[in-house]
Scaffold this active site. Structure first.
Site, PDB file in Angstrom:
ATOM      1  N   ASP A  61      -0.551  -5.044   2.916  1.00 55.00           N
ATOM      2  CA  ASP A  61      -1.011  -3.837   3.611  1.00 55.00           C
ATOM      3  C   ASP A  61      -0.363  -3.869   4.994  1.00 55.00           C
ATOM      4  O   ASP A  61      -0.744  -4.684   5.846  1.00 55.00           O
ATOM      5  CB  ASP A  61      -2.542  -3.811   3.713  1.00 55.00           C
ATOM      6  N   ILE A  97      -0.479  -1.762   7.545  1.00 56.84           N
ATOM      7  CA  ILE A  97      -1.519  -1.521   8.566  1.00 56.84           C
ATOM      8  C   ILE A  97      -2.837  -1.302   7.834  1.00 56.84           C
ATOM      9  O   ILE A  97      -3.027  -0.283   7.177  1.00 56.84           O
ATOM     10  CB  ILE A  97      -1.235  -0.275   9.439  1.00 56.84           C
ATOM     11  N   ASP A  98      -3.718  -2.277   7.925  1.00 49.83           N
ATOM     12  CA  ASP A  98      -5.055  -2.068   7.366  1.00 49.83           C
ATOM     13  C   ASP A  98      -5.935  -1.566   8.508  1.00 49.83           C
ATOM     14  O   ASP A  98      -6.156  -2.281   9.487  1.00 49.83           O
ATOM     15  CB  ASP A  98      -5.628  -3.355   6.774  1.00 49.83           C
ATOM     16  N   GLU A 133       0.823  -1.211   0.000  1.00 51.97           N
ATOM     17  CA  GLU A 133       0.000   0.000   0.000  1.00 51.97           C
ATOM     18  C   GLU A 133       0.854   1.257   0.000  1.00 51.97           C
ATOM     19  O   GLU A 133       0.555   2.222  -0.688  1.00 51.97           O
ATOM     20  CB  GLU A 133      -0.922   0.048   1.218  1.00 51.97           C
ATOM     21  N   ASP A 157      -6.198  -4.417   0.556  1.00 54.64           N
ATOM     22  CA  ASP A 157      -7.205  -4.524   1.616  1.00 54.64           C
ATOM     23  C   ASP A 157      -7.869  -5.907   1.593  1.00 54.64           C
ATOM     24  O   ASP A 157      -8.419  -6.342   2.607  1.00 54.64           O
ATOM     25  CB  ASP A 157      -8.329  -3.488   1.411  1.00 54.64           C
ATOM     26  N   THR A 177      -5.548   2.150   9.128  1.00 53.35           N
ATOM     27  CA  THR A 177      -4.628   3.211   9.577  1.00 53.35           C
ATOM     28  C   THR A 177      -5.350   4.286  10.384  1.00 53.35           C
ATOM     29  O   THR A 177      -4.818   4.788  11.373  1.00 53.35           O
ATOM     30  CB  THR A 177      -3.924   3.845   8.352  1.00 53.35           C
TER      31      THR A 177
HETATM   32  C1  LIP Z   1      -8.738   1.012   4.956  1.00 49.95           C
HETATM   33  C2  LIP Z   1      -9.731  -0.120   4.988  1.00 49.95           C
HETATM   34  C3  LIP Z   1     -11.031   0.394   5.522  1.00 49.95           C
HETATM   35  C4  LIP Z   1     -11.582   1.165   4.406  1.00 49.95           C
HETATM   36  C5  LIP Z   1     -10.648   2.273   4.015  1.00 49.95           C
HETATM   37  C6  LIP Z   1      -9.213   1.867   3.861  1.00 49.95           C
HETATM   38  P1  LIP Z   1      -6.100   1.392   5.205  1.00 49.95           P
HETATM   39  O1  LIP Z   1      -7.420   0.592   4.697  1.00 49.95           O
HETATM   40  O2  LIP Z   1      -9.390  -1.228   5.570  1.00 49.95           O
HETATM   41  O3  LIP Z   1     -11.937  -0.617   5.859  1.00 49.95           O
HETATM   42  O4  LIP Z   1     -12.826   1.647   4.746  1.00 49.95           O
HETATM   43  O5  LIP Z   1     -11.060   2.780   2.789  1.00 49.95           O
HETATM   44  O6  LIP Z   1      -8.929   1.289   2.623  1.00 49.95           O
HETATM   45  O7  LIP Z   1      -6.031   2.604   4.333  1.00 49.95           O
HETATM   46  O8  LIP Z   1      -6.343   1.767   6.612  1.00 49.95           O
HETATM   47  O9  LIP Z   1      -5.031   0.430   5.016  1.00 49.95           O
END
Ligand code: LIP
Length: 274
Positions: free
Chosen positions: A92, A94-95, A65, A221, A97
């Site tokens: 990813d 940290i999914d 990412e 994601d 963030t």
């Molecule tokens: C996030 C997702 C979250 C989604 C955001 C974003 P990130 O990933 O996991 O559920 O709503 O659009 O993509 O940016 O925190 O890795």
């Protein structure tokens, strides 16, 4: 498959850093908008994962990412360029963030490995709960080494669903998704929006959620969570019902039994994305 151990070790290493930094203040950078953010911890965690994968598999390609510019176009281009690669890791660091920034403890590391564009293993690690979700194609899915499977609810009325609101609100997708939530909410047990696509998918695989949908997500994601769910006996498509593949952006993932009912409700609400 030796790549599974690589993914597990990389996720745990990055997870240790994320856990250490979870509840302290962070340096935040804005990506596409004030709701699309990155921290120095995301970048450092991705470096850890990249270093680890490269040291074990020097000829493999990594799509991370934080390794591409923010935004749909860059992500799509990166995916297209990577189509030719035999070995592709989708990371990813940290999914969730936004949750991480706010100290809301619902985020994870997500790592998938694809051979010729097909995801063959996925690892999702929640460093706060120390929960490691793993799956390998044709072999099953596990949580901390114990087999998991999707839930047994058969009707919308019994279902606990989850959804979410994409970072940066691309093309007004949050409003579109809200239409879907409003259409479904009177008919289900309840709907959650925890803020981590990957962790929601892991929870569908583990039977903690009946299903999950969200619009306009990226490959990193979704890839690990998608294989977790199929290996745990569930169903993963786009919101129209086409089979999951790495480029899918509008995801619908369920225990299988309620898939058609959720899909129909989204279609009736005009909330399948565009
Ligand atoms: C996030 C997702 C979250 C989604 C955001 C974003 P990130 O990933 O996991 O559920 O709503 O659009 O993509 O940016 O925190 O890795």
């Amino acid at each position: 498959m030796k790549e599974l151990q690589t993914a597990i070790d990389a996720a745990r290493q990055a997870g240790a850093l994320i856990r250490e930094k979870a509840f302290v203040s962070k340096q935040i950078d804005v990506k596409s908008s004030a709701s699309d953010l990155v921290t120095e911890v995301d970048k450092e965690a991705e470096k850890i994962i990249r270093r680890f994968i490269t040291s074990h598999h020097p000829d493999h390609v990594i799509l991370g990412e934080e390794g591409v510019d923010a935004g749909v176009v860059a992500a799509k281009e990166a995916l297209t360029n990577h189509r030719v690669h035999e070995h592709l890791w989708i990371v990813d660091p940290i999914d969730g963030t936004t949750n991480f920034i706010h100290g809301f403890p619902f985020f994870c590391v997500s790592i998938a490995y694809a051979v010729k564009q097909e995801v063959v293993l996925g690892v999702i690690y929640d460093p706060i709960k120390d929960e490691l979700f793993t799956a390998e194609k044709g072999k099953g899915a596990w949580l901390n080494g114990e087999p998991i499977q999707v839930s047994s609810e058969r009707t919308l009325a019994e279902s606990l669903l989850a959804s979410g609101f994409p970072s940066g609100d691309p093309a007004g997708m949050r409003q579109v998704n809200t239409d879907g939530i409003l259409r479904l909410s009177p008919h289900v047990r309840n709907i959650r929006a925890g803020g981590s696509a990957a962790l929601h998918l892991a929870y569908v695989a583990a039977g903690r959620l009946t299903g999950y949908w969200e619009l306009d997500l990226n490959a990193w994601d979704l890839a690990a969570g998608a294989i977790l769910i199929t290996e745990a006996g569930g169903m993963v498509t786009d919101t129209i019902g086409n089979p999951y593949e790495i480029g899918v952006r509008h995801i619908l993932a369920t225990n299988g039994s309620v898939h058609v009912a959720v899909k129909q409700a989204l279609a009736e609400a005009g909330a399948t994305g565009f």
